[in-house]
Scaffold this motif. Sequence first.
Motif, PDB file in Angstrom:
ATOM      1  N   VAL A  53       0.502   1.937   6.026  1.00  0.00           N
ATOM      2  CA  VAL A  53      -0.159   2.938   5.410  1.00  0.00           C
ATOM      3  C   VAL A  53       0.790   3.978   6.097  1.00  0.00           C
ATOM      4  N   LEU A  54       0.378   4.262   7.144  1.00  0.00           N
ATOM      5  CA  LEU A  54       1.007   6.075   7.500  1.00  0.00           C
ATOM      6  C   LEU A  54       2.249   5.818   6.498  1.00  0.00           C
ATOM      7  N   PHE A  55       3.189   4.360   6.901  1.00  0.00           N
ATOM      8  CA  PHE A  55       4.784   4.162   6.116  1.00  0.00           C
ATOM      9  C   PHE A  55       4.425   4.682   4.961  1.00  0.00           C
ATOM     10  N   GLY A  56       3.508   4.105   4.204  1.00  0.00           N
ATOM     11  CA  GLY A  56       2.958   4.748   2.596  1.00  0.00           C
ATOM     12  C   GLY A  56       2.779   5.487   2.409  1.00  0.00           C
ATOM     13  N   ILE A  57       1.983   6.351   3.057  1.00  0.00           N
ATOM     14  CA  ILE A  57       1.603   7.929   3.214  1.00  0.00           C
ATOM     15  C   ILE A  57       3.042   8.435   3.179  1.00  0.00           C
ATOM     16  N   VAL A  58       3.985   7.946   4.143  1.00  0.00           N
ATOM     17  CA  VAL A  58       4.843   9.242   4.208  1.00  0.00           C
ATOM     18  C   VAL A  58       5.882   8.943   2.617  1.00  0.00           C
ATOM     19  N   ILE A  59       5.999   7.519   2.849  1.00  0.00           N
ATOM     20  CA  ILE A  59       7.092   7.570   1.266  1.00  0.00           C
ATOM     21  C   ILE A  59       6.780   8.224  -0.015  1.00  0.00           C
ATOM     22  N   ALA A  60       5.127   8.072  -0.238  1.00  0.00           N
ATOM     23  CA  ALA A  60       4.333   8.653  -1.618  1.00  0.00           C
ATOM     24  C   ALA A  60       4.431  10.019  -1.286  1.00  0.00           C
ATOM     25  N   ALA A  61       4.108  10.981   0.065  1.00  0.00           N
ATOM     26  CA  ALA A  61       4.627  12.300   0.174  1.00  0.00           C
ATOM     27  C   ALA A  61       6.275  12.762  -0.119  1.00  0.00           C
TER      28      ALA A  61
END
Length: 296
Positions: A184-192
């Motif tokens: 989830v943290l990885f996904g948040i970084v990609i989305a940001a």
Amino acid sequence: LGLPTRTLGDMAHIAGGLPQLALPAVPWNLETLKIIVPYAVLMAMVGLLETLLTLNLTDEITESRGYPDRECVALGAANMVSGLCGGMGGCAMIGQTVINLSSNGRGRLSGVVAGLMILLFVLFLSPLIERIPLAALVGVMFVVAQQTFAWASLRVLHKVPVSDVLAIIAVTVVTVFTDLAVAVLFGIVIAAVNFAWQHARELYADSHEDGEGGKHYQVHGTLFFASTTPFLNQFDPANDPAKVILDCQHLSFVDYSAIAALKTLRERYAKAGKHLRVVHLSERCKKLLKRAGEQH
């Protein structure tokens, strides 16, 4: 054929009793806290994330609206009580929820029955549960995974932006090889990163010359660390007239990089012997400039 069949009882025994107050027998000092905090934060993140994902999935299936704040508070309170009784932390489980919903379980009674049955298994029916072959459990887990996976997302991969496809694939792969919290943290970084890239590309400026020999720039978009270069490229200090007005009515300042970009633009016009006037700043932009010691 006489082949040995491993059962659940070969791996662990689930028999137990009623909960009792059991405070941890550890030193109550800072060293113990340093050891516990990382694991506590990780478990809390995974529990909250899976609970919220389960709630979101439940809302989609039942076409209803849940209350995330209540769920999170209830989850935290239950885990605290469980810890005081020597139990493990827990959270809402997607697999069990999907099975419950597919069996037409919609009310609170279904959750209560599930909890009571688990209690009966632990207290009285553990010998029967321990006789279940591990191969049967593997089959059950495959069925749960098949029912839980959002297969519809594969059919829309060619319809969504490439950045979203990469984010979906990356989060799925990271989840398999690490855990849900890291994914989830990885996904948040990609989305940001994708959000910053898209907003940086959307910045543009309209310009026109007035009847008094000046030039007006009206910039549209968001000025932050990723859009400072496109912002500065909108202006031409060398060829602009002596008086330039920057209209910020449709421009939003986000971080210090925006203040630095505006300062750089002023210095470029000053170096060219011209005056830049900034108008229609929002109150938030004025506060940012004042805090940075810039005059507007």
